[in-house]
Write a protein that holds these residues in place. Structure first.
Motif, PDB file in Angstrom:
ATOM      1  N   PHE A   1       0.819  -1.209   0.000  1.00  0.00           N
ATOM      2  CA  PHE A   1       0.000   0.000   0.000  1.00  0.00           C
ATOM      3  C   PHE A   1       0.853   1.258   0.000  1.00  0.00           C
ATOM      4  CE2 PHE A   1      -2.379   3.418   1.989  1.00  0.00           C
ATOM      5  CZ  PHE A   1      -3.488   3.457   1.153  1.00  0.00           C
ATOM      6  N   ILE A   2       1.763   1.383   0.962  1.00  0.00           N
ATOM      7  CA  ILE A   2       2.557   2.603   1.057  1.00  0.00           C
ATOM      8  C   ILE A   2       3.520   2.708  -0.114  1.00  0.00           C
ATOM      9  CG2 ILE A   2       4.338   1.655   2.565  1.00  0.00           C
ATOM     10  CD1 ILE A   2       2.858   5.207   2.677  1.00  0.00           C
ATOM     11  N   GLY A   3       4.036   1.586  -0.604  1.00  0.00           N
ATOM     12  CA  GLY A   3       4.882   1.611  -1.789  1.00  0.00           C
ATOM     13  C   GLY A   3       4.120   2.095  -3.008  1.00  0.00           C
ATOM     14  N   GLY A   4       2.869   1.652  -3.138  1.00  0.00           N
ATOM     15  CA  GLY A   4       2.026   2.095  -4.248  1.00  0.00           C
ATOM     16  C   GLY A   4       1.680   3.573  -4.161  1.00  0.00           C
ATOM     17  N   VAL A   5       1.416   4.043  -2.955  1.00  0.00           N
ATOM     18  CA  VAL A   5       1.095   5.462  -2.781  1.00  0.00           C
ATOM     19  C   VAL A   5       2.299   6.331  -3.129  1.00  0.00           C
ATOM     20  CG1 VAL A   5       0.495   7.222  -1.072  1.00  0.00           C
ATOM     21  CG2 VAL A   5      -0.747   5.065  -1.102  1.00  0.00           C
ATOM     22  N   LEU A   6       3.477   5.929  -2.700  1.00  0.00           N
ATOM     23  CA  LEU A   6       4.676   6.715  -3.019  1.00  0.00           C
ATOM     24  C   LEU A   6       5.004   6.670  -4.509  1.00  0.00           C
ATOM     25  CD1 LEU A   6       7.077   6.076  -0.013  1.00  0.00           C
ATOM     26  CD2 LEU A   6       6.044   8.214  -0.716  1.00  0.00           C
ATOM     27  N   THR A   7       4.825   5.520  -5.138  1.00  0.00           N
ATOM     28  CA  THR A   7       5.042   5.428  -6.584  1.00  0.00           C
ATOM     29  C   THR A   7       4.065   6.327  -7.327  1.00  0.00           C
ATOM     30  OG1 THR A   7       5.870   3.173  -6.380  1.00  0.00           O
ATOM     31  CG2 THR A   7       5.093   3.851  -8.552  1.00  0.00           C
ATOM     32  N   THR A   8       2.825   6.324  -6.891  1.00  0.00           N
ATOM     33  CA  THR A   8       1.826   7.198  -7.504  1.00  0.00           C
ATOM     34  C   THR A   8       2.197   8.666  -7.309  1.00  0.00           C
ATOM     35  OG1 THR A   8       0.105   5.549  -7.121  1.00  0.00           O
ATOM     36  CG2 THR A   8      -0.621   7.795  -7.536  1.00  0.00           C
ATOM     37  N   ALA A   9       2.675   9.008  -6.115  1.00  0.00           N
ATOM     38  CA  ALA A   9       3.084  10.395  -5.861  1.00  0.00           C
ATOM     39  C   ALA A   9       4.214  10.814  -6.795  1.00  0.00           C
ATOM     40  CB  ALA A   9       3.504  10.559  -4.408  1.00  0.00           C
ATOM     41  N   ALA A  10       5.159   9.911  -7.038  1.00  0.00           N
ATOM     42  CA  ALA A  10       6.263  10.230  -7.957  1.00  0.00           C
ATOM     43  C   ALA A  10       5.745  10.440  -9.374  1.00  0.00           C
ATOM     44  CB  ALA A  10       7.301   9.110  -7.930  1.00  0.00           C
ATOM     45  N   LEU A  11       4.830   9.587  -9.821  1.00  0.00           N
ATOM     46  CA  LEU A  11       4.289   9.730 -11.171  1.00  0.00           C
ATOM     47  C   LEU A  11       3.398  10.966 -11.301  1.00  0.00           C
ATOM     48  CD1 LEU A  11       3.635   5.985 -11.990  1.00  0.00           C
ATOM     49  CD2 LEU A  11       5.466   7.447 -12.846  1.00  0.00           C
ATOM     50  N   VAL A  12       2.685  11.306 -10.243  1.00  0.00           N
ATOM     51  CA  VAL A  12       1.883  12.530 -10.271  1.00  0.00           C
ATOM     52  C   VAL A  12       2.795  13.752 -10.350  1.00  0.00           C
ATOM     53  CG1 VAL A  12       0.354  13.988  -8.863  1.00  0.00           C
ATOM     54  CG2 VAL A  12      -0.159  11.562  -9.163  1.00  0.00           C
ATOM     55  N   LEU A  13       3.913  13.693  -9.691  1.00  0.00           N
ATOM     56  CA  LEU A  13       4.881  14.786  -9.794  1.00  0.00           C
ATOM     57  C   LEU A  13       5.369  14.952 -11.231  1.00  0.00           C
ATOM     58  CD1 LEU A  13       6.437  16.940  -8.242  1.00  0.00           C
ATOM     59  CD2 LEU A  13       8.175  15.224  -7.744  1.00  0.00           C
ATOM     60  N   ILE A  14       5.569  13.836 -11.929  1.00  0.00           N
ATOM     61  CA  ILE A  14       5.942  13.908 -13.345  1.00  0.00           C
ATOM     62  C   ILE A  14       4.812  14.540 -14.151  1.00  0.00           C
ATOM     63  CG2 ILE A  14       6.390  12.527 -15.418  1.00  0.00           C
ATOM     64  CD1 ILE A  14       7.918  10.580 -13.609  1.00  0.00           C
ATOM     65  N   TYR A  15       3.565  14.172 -13.853  1.00  0.00           N
ATOM     66  CA  TYR A  15       2.421  14.740 -14.574  1.00  0.00           C
ATOM     67  C   TYR A  15       2.296  16.243 -14.327  1.00  0.00           C
ATOM     68  CZ  TYR A  15       0.773  10.082 -15.684  1.00  0.00           C
ATOM     69  OH  TYR A  15       0.662   8.814 -16.163  1.00  0.00           O
ATOM     70  N   VAL A  16       2.570  16.672 -13.103  1.00  0.00           N
ATOM     71  CA  VAL A  16       2.490  18.096 -12.794  1.00  0.00           C
ATOM     72  C   VAL A  16       3.593  18.850 -13.530  1.00  0.00           C
ATOM     73  CG1 VAL A  16       2.773  19.788 -10.938  1.00  0.00           C
ATOM     74  CG2 VAL A  16       1.330  17.791 -10.582  1.00  0.00           C
ATOM     75  N   ALA A  17       4.788  18.269 -13.572  1.00  0.00           N
ATOM     76  CA  ALA A  17       5.915  18.937 -14.213  1.00  0.00           C
ATOM     77  C   ALA A  17       5.807  18.909 -15.740  1.00  0.00           C
ATOM     78  CB  ALA A  17       7.221  18.293 -13.775  1.00  0.00           C
ATOM     79  N   TYR A  18       5.242  17.859 -16.297  1.00  0.00           N
ATOM     80  CA  TYR A  18       5.174  17.719 -17.751  1.00  0.00           C
ATOM     81  C   TYR A  18       3.705  17.693 -18.180  1.00  0.00           C
ATOM     82  CZ  TYR A  18      10.118  16.857 -17.240  1.00  0.00           C
ATOM     83  OH  TYR A  18      11.441  16.990 -16.925  1.00  0.00           O
ATOM     84  N   ASP A  19       3.095  16.549 -18.332  1.00  0.00           N
ATOM     85  CA  ASP A  19       1.646  16.378 -18.517  1.00  0.00           C
ATOM     86  C   ASP A  19       1.362  14.899 -18.736  1.00  0.00           C
ATOM     87  OD1 ASP A  19       2.326  15.883 -21.153  1.00  0.00           O
ATOM     88  OD2 ASP A  19       1.256  17.582 -21.992  1.00  0.00           O
ATOM     89  N   LEU A  20       0.101  14.551 -18.923  1.00  0.00           N
ATOM     90  CA  LEU A  20      -0.296  13.155 -19.048  1.00  0.00           C
ATOM     91  C   LEU A  20       0.300  12.515 -20.294  1.00  0.00           C
ATOM     92  CD1 LEU A  20      -1.995  10.801 -17.967  1.00  0.00           C
ATOM     93  CD2 LEU A  20      -3.906  11.674 -19.307  1.00  0.00           C
ATOM     94  N   ASP A  21       0.457  13.269 -21.359  1.00  0.00           N
ATOM     95  CA  ASP A  21       0.954  12.715 -22.613  1.00  0.00           C
ATOM     96  C   ASP A  21       2.471  12.573 -22.647  1.00  0.00           C
ATOM     97  OD1 ASP A  21      -1.614  12.572 -23.615  1.00  0.00           O
ATOM     98  OD2 ASP A  21      -1.535  14.616 -24.407  1.00  0.00           O
ATOM     99  N   TYR A  22       3.172  13.054 -21.631  1.00  0.00           N
ATOM    100  CA  TYR A  22       4.631  13.002 -21.627  1.00  0.00           C
ATOM    101  C   TYR A  22       5.145  11.574 -21.688  1.00  0.00           C
ATOM    102  CZ  TYR A  22       9.441  13.344 -20.055  1.00  0.00           C
ATOM    103  OH  TYR A  22      10.796  13.221 -19.950  1.00  0.00           O
ATOM    104  N   LEU A  23       4.502  10.654 -20.982  1.00  0.00           N
ATOM    105  CA  LEU A  23       4.964   9.268 -20.959  1.00  0.00           C
ATOM    106  C   LEU A  23       4.956   8.674 -22.361  1.00  0.00           C
ATOM    107  CD1 LEU A  23       5.857   6.796 -19.336  1.00  0.00           C
ATOM    108  CD2 LEU A  23       3.449   6.205 -19.101  1.00  0.00           C
ATOM    109  N   GLU A  24       3.871   8.897 -23.095  1.00  0.00           N
ATOM    110  CA  GLU A  24       3.779   8.326 -24.444  1.00  0.00           C
ATOM    111  C   GLU A  24       4.661   9.055 -25.440  1.00  0.00           C
ATOM    112  OE1 GLU A  24       0.022   7.397 -26.159  1.00  0.00           O
ATOM    113  OE2 GLU A  24      -0.828   6.910 -24.216  1.00  0.00           O
ATOM    114  N   SER A  25       4.583  10.368 -25.464  1.00  0.00           N
ATOM    115  CA  SER A  25       5.312  11.113 -26.500  1.00  0.00           C
ATOM    116  C   SER A  25       6.785  11.308 -26.147  1.00  0.00           C
ATOM    117  CB  SER A  25       4.646  12.463 -26.746  1.00  0.00           C
ATOM    118  OG  SER A  25       4.686  13.249 -25.576  1.00  0.00           O
ATOM    119  N   GLY A  26       7.079  11.679 -24.921  1.00  0.00           N
ATOM    120  CA  GLY A  26       8.447  11.989 -24.541  1.00  0.00           C
ATOM    121  C   GLY A  26       9.302  10.783 -24.230  1.00  0.00           C
ATOM    122  N   VAL A  27       8.731   9.786 -23.559  1.00  0.00           N
ATOM    123  CA  VAL A  27       9.516   8.633 -23.127  1.00  0.00           C
ATOM    124  C   VAL A  27       9.422   7.492 -24.135  1.00  0.00           C
ATOM    125  CG1 VAL A  27       9.795   6.907 -21.307  1.00  0.00           C
ATOM    126  CG2 VAL A  27       9.267   9.260 -20.706  1.00  0.00           C
TER     127      VAL A  27
END
Length: 154
Positions: free
Chosen positions: A36-62
Motif C-alpha cells: 500500500f505505502i509503496g504504491g502510494v509513493l510510486t503514484t506520488a512520484a508519477l503525479v509529480l511527473i504529470y504536474v511537471a510535464y503532462d499526461l501525454d509526456y509518458l507516451e510522447s516523450g519517453v
C-alpha cells in the motif's frame, strides 16, 4: 506550462521517491510498509511527473509514440494501461489468497523460504506475503493513477 525549476525538481525528486517506494515495498512482509505505502509513493512520484510535464509526456516523450488527439480520457492509452494494472493487481491478490488451497491450507495462508548463498546478501528470506503485497501495490498504483488521470482531464 510549468517552470524549469519544477521540471528540475521533478528530475531530482522522482528517483529518490521511487527508491524509497521500493525499499518500503520490500520490507513490508517483515516491518511496517508494503504494497500500500509503496504504491502510494510510486503514484506520488508519477503525479509529480504529470504536474511537471503532462499526461501525454509518458507516451510522447519517453516511449516516442504519437498521442491520438480527440479521444476521450477513458480511451487514452495511458489510462487503459492503468486500468489493466489495477486488474492485474486484483488477479495477483486473489491468486495469492487461493494458492493456499492448492496445498490444502486455508485462504491467504502465508509461508516463507530461506535462500542461502545469494551474492552480496548471503541469506535471503522470501515470503509469500511479498506476492500479496505486489498485488496490493499494483491495485493502488493502477487505481490512484486512473483517478488522478481522469480527474485532471476534467
Amino acid at each position: 506550462m510549468t517552470t524549469t525549476i519544477m521540471r528540475t525538481t521533478a528530475r531530482v525528486t522522482v528517483p529518490i521517491v521511487l527508491v524509497l517506494s521500493i525499499s518500503l515495498f520490500l520490507q513490508g512482509h517483515n516491518l511496517p510498509g508494503g504494497g500500500f505505502i509503496g504504491g502510494v509513493l510510486t503514484t506520488a512520484a508519477l503525479v509529480l511527473i504529470y504536474v511537471a510535464y503532462d499526461l501525454d509526456y509518458l507516451e510522447s516523450g519517453v516511449l516516442g509514440q504519437e498521442v491520438e488527439s480527440g479521444t476521450s480520457i477513458f480511451e487514452h492509452r495511458t489510462v487503459l494501461a492503468y486500468r489493466r494494472t489495477l486488474l492485474l493487481g486484483l488477479l495477483v491478490v486473489f491468486g495469492s489468497g487461493v494458492a493456499g488451497f492448492l496445498v490444502g491450507d486455508p485462504f491467504l495462508t502465508q509461508t516463507y523460504v530461506h535462500l542461502e548463498g545469494v551474492p552480496i546478501y548471503h541469506e535471503v528470506e522470501l515470503a509469500s506475503a511479498l506476492v500479496f503485497d505486489l498485488g496490493v501495490f499494483l491495485v493502488v498504483v493502477g487505481s490512484l493513477l486512473t483517478i488522478v488521470s481522469v480527474v485532471s482531464a476534467e
